[in-house]
Motif scaffolding. Sequence first.
Motif, mmCIF file in Angstrom:
data_model
loop_
_atom_site.group_PDB
_atom_site.id
_atom_site.type_symbol
_atom_site.label_atom_id
_atom_site.label_comp_id
_atom_site.label_asym_id
_atom_site.label_seq_id
_atom_site.Cartn_x
_atom_site.Cartn_y
_atom_site.Cartn_z
ATOM 1 N N LYS A 1 0.714 -1.187 0.054
ATOM 2 C CA LYS A 1 -0.077 -0.099 0.126
ATOM 3 C C LYS A 1 0.807 1.227 0.031
ATOM 4 N N ALA A 2 1.898 1.158 0.852
ATOM 5 C CA ALA A 2 2.831 2.398 0.833
ATOM 6 C C ALA A 2 3.609 2.705 -0.584
ATOM 7 N N ILE A 3 4.060 1.725 -1.301
ATOM 8 C CA ILE A 3 4.471 1.988 -2.462
ATOM 9 C C ILE A 3 3.440 2.296 -3.641
ATOM 10 N N GLU A 4 2.147 1.765 -3.377
ATOM 11 C CA GLU A 4 1.112 2.036 -4.470
ATOM 12 C C GLU A 4 0.943 3.816 -4.229
ATOM 13 N N GLU A 5 0.898 4.261 -2.786
ATOM 14 C CA GLU A 5 0.461 5.579 -2.594
ATOM 15 C C GLU A 5 1.707 6.526 -3.208
ATOM 16 N N ALA A 6 2.738 6.164 -2.935
ATOM 17 C CA ALA A 6 4.123 6.874 -3.220
ATOM 18 C C ALA A 6 3.753 6.993 -5.087
ATOM 19 N N THR A 7 3.511 5.827 -5.582
ATOM 20 C CA THR A 7 3.534 5.822 -7.060
ATOM 21 C C THR A 7 2.547 6.726 -7.567
ATOM 22 N N THR A 8 1.228 6.749 -6.885
ATOM 23 C CA THR A 8 0.047 7.511 -7.031
ATOM 24 C C THR A 8 0.450 9.131 -6.979
ATOM 25 N N LEU A 9 1.301 9.318 -5.930
ATOM 26 C CA LEU A 9 1.461 10.693 -5.610
ATOM 27 C C LEU A 9 2.420 11.466 -6.799
ATOM 28 N N GLU A 10 3.330 10.364 -7.382
ATOM 29 C CA GLU A 10 4.200 10.986 -8.339
ATOM 30 C C GLU A 10 3.735 10.980 -9.787
ATOM 31 N N MET A 11 2.629 10.238 -9.881
ATOM 32 C CA MET A 11 2.175 10.100 -11.566
ATOM 33 C C MET A 11 1.333 11.453 -11.871
ATOM 34 N N PRO A 12 0.882 12.457 -10.989
ATOM 35 C CA PRO A 12 0.200 13.521 -11.518
ATOM 36 C C PRO A 12 1.386 14.554 -12.047
ATOM 37 N N MET A 13 2.569 14.570 -11.634
ATOM 38 C CA MET A 13 3.632 15.372 -11.934
ATOM 39 C C MET A 13 3.915 14.922 -13.223
ATOM 40 N N LEU A 14 4.280 13.670 -13.612
ATOM 41 C CA LEU A 14 4.713 13.022 -14.842
ATOM 42 C C LEU A 14 3.574 13.225 -15.824
ATOM 43 N N GLU A 15 2.427 13.068 -15.635
ATOM 44 C CA GLU A 15 1.302 13.078 -16.784
ATOM 45 C C GLU A 15 0.603 14.664 -16.851
ATOM 46 N N LYS A 16 0.946 15.570 -15.957
ATOM 47 C CA LYS A 16 0.552 16.914 -16.391
ATOM 48 C C LYS A 16 0.836 17.360 -17.485
ATOM 49 N N SER A 17 -0.143 17.927 -18.079
ATOM 50 C CA SER A 17 -0.120 18.734 -19.472
ATOM 51 C C SER A 17 -0.145 17.544 -20.637
ATOM 52 N N MET A 18 -0.165 16.247 -20.535
ATOM 53 C CA MET A 18 -0.252 15.434 -21.376
ATOM 54 C C MET A 18 -1.568 15.460 -22.244
#
Length: 288
Positions: free
Chosen positions: A176-193
Amino acid sequence: MEMNVSNNEEQVVAKKKGGLNPAIIIPILFLVGVSIYLFVLGSTSNFRDDARLVDHASVFFADIEDKELHPSSFMGIIYMGGPIVPILITFMITVIVFSFERFFVLRKASGSGDLDQFVVKVRSLLNQNKIDEALEECDRQEGSVGNVVKEGLTTYKALANDTTLNKEQKMTALNKAIEEATTLEMPMLEKSMMILSTLGTVSTLVALLGTVIGMIKAFFALGSGGGTPDAAALSIGISEALINTALGIGTSAIAIILYNYFTSKIDGLTYKIDEIAMSIQQSFAEFH
């Protein structure tokens, strides 16, 4: 463990605030596109014998063929595409600007050093149960992959010393901790796509609108002349249609290519995260 996730959330919020704001940037780019159309493409130097003796605003809102313009350069020809052209120019500039933004963001997200070597090094340390050394590698990596792995390893250490949970509960908490950390990083990666994806489709549709307008003018010129069609008005209408088509297709093609390129980069980072996350879980299961 909850404190680590909270700190990570604060870092991601700060990152999201630092990106380009489409609500501000796109109107500015529209003004830039209109300015290019009026003052660069519409410059008198792009027309033969200084034929354009009217102000910019009247040309923009009036029928071009009424001004008897005679382009002497390719930029003048593009100007003859009509009022849809500045919109298409805005689309092109927007694609370029947000592509540069995505390029630098994803480059920063990849971190310092070779990402493949980082993955191999961390997996090797995990196989030896050297968690502190793996955390040091994450600090040196300074990227999205390193951030997620660091959160996972921090949780790993906390759970290793926890005596209140059984092994199955610890594995669930780690995952769960790894999934939450990944979820928090994804918006920054996918922004403006979404902007690149949208322009890849909308550019073609707007160009089609310009094409239809040009063809309407061409057929009107063909029919209004009775038995003797106005050849000049007919050719202007057809050229306007083709100019809009070319600009729209070119913009759409570039947007789609760049969108797919950045998507593949994001997928590559996500794959690296999943690869190390699996190693973390396997290491915890083996040593604890």
